[in-house]
Design a protein around this motif. Structure first.
Motif, short mmCIF file in Angstrom:
data_model
loop_
_atom_site.label_atom_id
_atom_site.label_comp_id
_atom_site.label_asym_id
_atom_site.label_seq_id
_atom_site.Cartn_x
_atom_site.Cartn_y
_atom_site.Cartn_z
N LYS A 29 5.94 19.71 -35.72
CA LYS A 29 4.75 18.99 -35.29
C LYS A 29 4.70 17.66 -36.03
CE LYS A 29 2.21 23.36 -34.83
NZ LYS A 29 1.01 24.14 -35.25
N LYS A 30 4.50 16.59 -35.28
CA LYS A 30 4.45 15.25 -35.87
C LYS A 30 3.02 14.79 -36.03
CE LYS A 30 8.96 13.95 -33.99
NZ LYS A 30 9.74 12.97 -33.20
N TYR A 59 0.81 15.52 -38.26
CA TYR A 59 -0.01 16.73 -38.38
C TYR A 59 -1.13 16.50 -39.38
CZ TYR A 59 -1.09 21.71 -38.75
OH TYR A 59 -1.72 22.93 -38.72
N GLU A 60 -2.36 16.79 -38.97
CA GLU A 60 -3.52 16.56 -39.82
C GLU A 60 -4.04 17.88 -40.38
OE1 GLU A 60 -6.48 14.34 -37.76
OE2 GLU A 60 -5.17 12.62 -37.38
N LYS A 61 -4.27 17.87 -41.70
CA LYS A 61 -4.81 19.06 -42.36
C LYS A 61 -5.50 18.63 -43.65
CE LYS A 61 -5.43 23.48 -42.46
NZ LYS A 61 -6.10 24.20 -41.35
N THR A 93 -2.71 13.39 -43.38
CA THR A 93 -1.82 13.35 -42.23
C THR A 93 -0.38 13.41 -42.72
OG1 THR A 93 -3.40 12.04 -40.94
CG2 THR A 93 -1.12 12.08 -40.17
N TYR A 94 0.38 14.36 -42.20
CA TYR A 94 1.78 14.54 -42.58
C TYR A 94 2.66 14.01 -41.45
CZ TYR A 94 -0.37 17.63 -46.01
OH TYR A 94 -1.15 18.13 -47.02
N LYS A 122 6.63 24.63 -38.47
CA LYS A 122 5.94 25.92 -38.45
C LYS A 122 6.98 27.01 -38.26
CE LYS A 122 2.27 28.59 -36.24
NZ LYS A 122 1.25 28.64 -35.15
N HIS A 182 3.25 26.48 -42.44
CA HIS A 182 3.55 25.10 -42.11
C HIS A 182 4.13 24.42 -43.35
CE1 HIS A 182 0.94 25.86 -38.65
NE2 HIS A 182 1.39 24.72 -38.12
#
Length: 391
Positions: A12-13, A15-17, A21-22, A27, A123
């Motif tokens: 996943k590009k 990716y917010e958590k 943001t990564y 996963k 993740h």
């Protein structure tokens, strides 16, 4: 239950958590092994994973810390986790991250496998691909019939003297008569590196492998020629000991003496050079033994004489959980040190009935203790019913 054990292998590009943001995350499912994960990532990214390709990518390797040949550059496996999906003891499916169930997130990163819940997915942060070189050499004059130790001693001296300051681009494994190293960089860079030059200067060194490629995945032989060692054996008396950086820096002669003593007293070891980026993380930021953040070697032995020597010489240094002895004395303290007390508290919170009871895991109950606990619960329940009936 099949829904909980998917093999995702999904990148996943952006990716917010937890307000971050990564650039990219991977996963992986609870049943996936590192060979599968590496093939998904391929040459597009770098992921910090296990050396054994049949090792679980989301299970005990990770929950035990996650040592890797590139941990000195990027940190341990547990330092790469963005979030876990977990089935808890009460059957709930939850997310654990630094902003959701953060205490469980802490425990799962180093608190041992099988203790707090069933991990169904993880993740992982991914990193930009960079070239790697693999350098595998052996001391060539330590063979029958003479077993000349001259070069062997020089190699041990070099290793101990170099380890505290070696460039973090170096990672991998070593034995008393060999090195299997991975260097992040080009062929020209590694050949210009001081440590490599000193290895060459030892003399009587046989270079088994020297190869460079555009990524760690490629230098390992991916995608078509990946290979691995056997990661499960019936009789495998492995044990491990962490060697603190301060000990190697302040007592190098003693460290050399210990390693040289091992040569005629069992000899066989397989060891990690650690430190580097691993040391940038606070000792209480994850559940792994604090010594893991302060050590330069993890020594793995296969002979009781060798591990006992290390325990005697380094009684407080701790064991590496990923390669710990099945019969480690004082295992609770040797596996987790000062993090033990918090882990035991969290075990009672997340698994109050000790449904996840496993050998030398946090909260482990022997058969007799488990029976005593069951009897005590039955006694108190019966007493409660009698008292309620009296009213």
């Amino acid at each position: 239950m099949d829904e909980h054990f998917k093999k995702y292998g999904e990148i996943k590009k952006a990716y917010e958590k937890c307000s971050e943001t990564y650039d990219a995350v991977l996963k992986v499912g609870g049943g996936q092994i590192w060979e599968e994960a590496y093939k998904v990532v391929g040459n597009d990214y770098h992921v910090i994973g296990g050396g054994g390709l049949t090792v679980s990518a989301a299970g005990g390797w990770l929950n035990g810390g996650g040592l890797s040949a590139s941990a000195r550059i990027y940190g341990m496996g547990i330092d790469q986790v963005v979030e876990f999906e977990v089935i808890t003891a009460d059957g709930s499916k939850i997310t654990a991250s630094k902003c959701e169930n953060d205490d469980l997130f802490w425990a799962l990163r180093g608190g041992g496998g099988g203790s707090f819940g069933v991990t169904t997915s993880v993740h992982y942060k991914l990193h930009a691909t960079k070239p790697f070189c693999e350098i595998y050499f052996v001391v060539s004059d330590f063979f029958e019939p003479t077993y000349d130790t001259k070069t062997l001693f020089k190699w041990i001296d070099l290793l101990v003297d170099s380890a505290p300051t070696i460039d973090p681009k170096w990672g991998g494994y070593w034995t008393l008569n060999s090195g299997i190293f991975y260097y992040q960089g080009s062929e020209a860079e590694v050949k210009n590196d001081d440590f490599y030059k000193k290895v060459e200067a030892l003399g009587n060194i046989h270079l088994v492998t020297f190869k460079c490629a555009k990524s760690y995945f490629a230098v390992r032989g991916g995608p078509d020629n990946l290979s691995t060692d056997q990661t499960s054996q019936d009789e495998f008396n492995i044990a491990s000991r962490l060697v603190p950086m301060d000990f190697v820096k302040n007592s190098p002669d003693k460290m050399k003496e210990i390693l040289k003593w091992m040569i005629p007293n069992g000899f066989y070891t397989f060891n990690y050079i650690i430190g580097g980026k691993m040391m940038d993380v606070a000792t209480d930021a994850t559940a792994v033994h604090p010594a893991m953040r302060q050590s330069v070697f993890q020594i793995e032995t296969f002979d009781e004489r060798l591990i006992q020597k290390l325990r005697d010489e380094l009684p407080e240094s701790g064991a590496g959980f990923n390669h710990a002895a099945k019969n480690e004395p004082d295992w609770e303290n040797q596996f987790w040190g000062s993090n033990r007390e918090r882990l035991e508290t969290l075990k009672k919170k997340w698994d109050p009935e000790n449904r996840f009871n496993c050998w030398h895991c946090v909260g482990y109950l022997t058969k007799s203790n488990a029976c005593s606990l069951s009897f005590s619960l039955f006694f108190y329940f019966t007493a409660f019913v009698i008292l309620m009936g009296a009213h």
